[in-house]
Design an enzyme around this catalytic site. Structure first.
Site, PDB file in Angstrom:
ATOM      1  N   LYS A  11      -3.719   4.498   2.967  1.00 52.67           N
ATOM      2  CA  LYS A  11      -4.444   5.564   2.278  1.00 52.67           C
ATOM      3  C   LYS A  11      -5.702   5.921   3.058  1.00 52.67           C
ATOM      4  O   LYS A  11      -6.363   5.065   3.645  1.00 52.67           O
ATOM      5  CB  LYS A  11      -4.823   5.114   0.858  1.00 52.67           C
ATOM      6  CG  LYS A  11      -5.615   6.159   0.074  1.00 52.67           C
ATOM      7  CD  LYS A  11      -5.937   5.663  -1.334  1.00 52.67           C
ATOM      8  CE  LYS A  11      -4.694   5.543  -2.172  1.00 52.67           C
ATOM      9  NZ  LYS A  11      -4.999   5.210  -3.587  1.00 52.67           N
ATOM     10  N   ASP A  27      -7.739 -12.744   1.819  1.00 51.73           N
ATOM     11  CA  ASP A  27      -8.626 -11.697   2.330  1.00 51.73           C
ATOM     12  C   ASP A  27      -8.019 -11.124   3.604  1.00 51.73           C
ATOM     13  O   ASP A  27      -7.730 -11.874   4.544  1.00 51.73           O
ATOM     14  CB  ASP A  27     -10.007 -12.313   2.605  1.00 51.73           C
ATOM     15  CG  ASP A  27     -11.062 -11.279   2.948  1.00 51.73           C
ATOM     16  OD1 ASP A  27     -10.690 -10.160   3.361  1.00 51.73           O
ATOM     17  OD2 ASP A  27     -12.257 -11.594   2.834  1.00 51.73           O
ATOM     18  N   ASP A  48      -2.078   0.604   0.182  1.00 50.96           N
ATOM     19  CA  ASP A  48      -2.511   1.623  -0.776  1.00 50.96           C
ATOM     20  C   ASP A  48      -3.863   1.260  -1.373  1.00 50.96           C
ATOM     21  O   ASP A  48      -4.251   1.770  -2.413  1.00 50.96           O
ATOM     22  CB  ASP A  48      -1.460   1.771  -1.889  1.00 50.96           C
ATOM     23  CG  ASP A  48      -1.718   2.972  -2.787  1.00 50.96           C
ATOM     24  OD1 ASP A  48      -2.220   4.001  -2.272  1.00 50.96           O
ATOM     25  OD2 ASP A  48      -1.442   2.893  -3.999  1.00 50.96           O
ATOM     26  N   ASP A  55      -3.256  -9.706  -1.562  1.00 54.15           N
ATOM     27  CA  ASP A  55      -4.365  -9.161  -2.339  1.00 54.15           C
ATOM     28  C   ASP A  55      -5.311 -10.291  -2.710  1.00 54.15           C
ATOM     29  O   ASP A  55      -4.908 -11.466  -2.770  1.00 54.15           O
ATOM     30  CB  ASP A  55      -3.872  -8.466  -3.611  1.00 54.15           C
ATOM     31  CG  ASP A  55      -4.867  -7.436  -4.133  1.00 54.15           C
ATOM     32  OD1 ASP A  55      -4.611  -6.234  -4.000  1.00 54.15           O
ATOM     33  OD2 ASP A  55      -5.931  -7.854  -4.652  1.00 54.15           O
ATOM     34  N   GLY A  59       1.002  -3.944  -7.723  1.00 54.58           N
ATOM     35  CA  GLY A  59       2.310  -4.255  -7.181  1.00 54.58           C
ATOM     36  C   GLY A  59       3.338  -3.155  -7.166  1.00 54.58           C
ATOM     37  O   GLY A  59       4.516  -3.409  -6.887  1.00 54.58           O
ATOM     38  N   TRP A  74       3.786  -0.685  -5.000  1.00 55.34           N
ATOM     39  CA  TRP A  74       4.367  -0.484  -3.670  1.00 55.34           C
ATOM     40  C   TRP A  74       5.246  -1.667  -3.286  1.00 55.34           C
ATOM     41  O   TRP A  74       6.260  -1.494  -2.610  1.00 55.34           O
ATOM     42  CB  TRP A  74       3.256  -0.242  -2.640  1.00 55.34           C
ATOM     43  CG  TRP A  74       2.814   1.188  -2.616  1.00 55.34           C
ATOM     44  CD1 TRP A  74       2.849   2.064  -3.663  1.00 55.34           C
ATOM     45  CD2 TRP A  74       2.283   1.910  -1.505  1.00 55.34           C
ATOM     46  NE1 TRP A  74       2.361   3.295  -3.265  1.00 55.34           N
ATOM     47  CE2 TRP A  74       2.006   3.224  -1.959  1.00 55.34           C
ATOM     48  CE3 TRP A  74       1.990   1.582  -0.189  1.00 55.34           C
ATOM     49  CZ2 TRP A  74       1.470   4.203  -1.118  1.00 55.34           C
ATOM     50  CZ3 TRP A  74       1.443   2.556   0.649  1.00 55.34           C
ATOM     51  CH2 TRP A  74       1.188   3.852   0.188  1.00 55.34           C
TER      52      TRP A  74
END
Length: 279
Positions: A160, A95, A120, A79, A53, A55
């Site tokens: 990322k 998901d 991320d 998540d 958490g 971000w």
């Protein structure tokens, strides 16, 4: 499992503890914002693969802050695993490859698309670079796919990426949906890490494109001949090293006495090689 001694020595890890961030990765998003102004005008934001958490914390503090109109800001964190609650952040345990998750995000935004989507997420690295790069690429594409369902035209996507020999394939896919794609390396990201972040701005999908969770966005074969793209087929994106050169070096060891008082000035990112590929 406890943190390794390297993590305990790391200046950004210690600063994260002092400033109350859940992870040192918070500084990566902060440094990206310093360069690109990610949060300007953002009212609806999505954090994919959000746990633990950090971000989402940055989004909450930057977008909501202490403004009177903070109620207008909506932040959704997604998540597979649950995480501790955060003020002003709605959590979805779901998901990102499921259409139901995309629909739930839009429902929380009351039918409106997001202004910003960040991700991320990363797999548990194996140490086998080719395997890690491939899995990360698939995770990025999954994040991009759900982003096409929830992001507004002109919106921004940050994710990322592991830089490797197949990275050109990802750039070519991202350029289909965004007019501006930049590869950025925050100062808080260790030089020894192959990670970087793709800054995808001005979401503009092809005319007639219909988001679809059933088909992969990048249906290419990972063979040697195909990956050696040349000429106009080779996508080269700008590369930025984010963070003022006087900022803390994530690969250097600092004395334990280093505190917030010695935090260097946070200036905008310096462009290192605008024409250099991220390989």
């Amino acid at each position: 499992m406890g943190r390794s001694s390297k993590d305990k020595r790391d200046i950004y890890y210690r600063l994260a503890k002092e400033e109350g961030w859940r992870a040192r990765s918070a500084f990566k998003l902060l440094q990206l914002d310093e360069e690109f102004g990610l949060f300007k005008g953002v009212k609806r934001a999505v954090d994919l693969c959000a746990a633990p958490g950090s971000w989402s914390q940055v989004l909450s503090r930057k977008l909501r802050g202490k403004e009177e109109k903070s109620e207008e800001v909506k932040i959704v964190a997604v998540d597979l695993q649950a995480m501790a609650p955060l003020p002003g952040v709605t959590q979805i345990q779901g998901d990102i490859t499921k259409i139901s998750t995309a629909l739930e995000i839009i429902r929380h935004f009351e039918g409106q698309p997001a202004d910003l989507v960040v991700c991320d997420g990363a797999p548990d690295v194996t140490g086998l670079h080719d395997v890690d790069e491939y899995i990360q690429a698939q995770l990025l594409l999954a994040a991009l796919n759900i982003t096409t369902h929830v992001l507004k035209p002109g919106g921004t996507f940050v994710a990322k990426i592991f830089r490797g020999k197949d990275v050109t394939l990802l750039y070519s896919q991202l350029k289909i949906f965004f007019s501006s794609v930049t590869c950025a390396k925050p100062r808080s990201s260790r030089n020894s890490s192959i990670e970087a972040f793709v800054m995808c701005q001005n979401y503009s999908p092809p005319v007639g494109y219909v988001p679809n969770m059933s088909n992969p966005l990048l249906d290419h074969s990972y063979d040697v001949d195909f990956n050696q793209l040349e000429g106009p087929n080779r996508i080269i994106v700008p590369f930025l090293a984010c963070g003022d050169l006087s900022a803390f070096d994530s690969d250097r060891t600092y004395p334990l006495q280093a505190t917030l008082g010695c935090w260097p000035s946070r200036q905008s990112c310096k462009e290192k090689a605008i024409s250099q590929t991220c390989q």
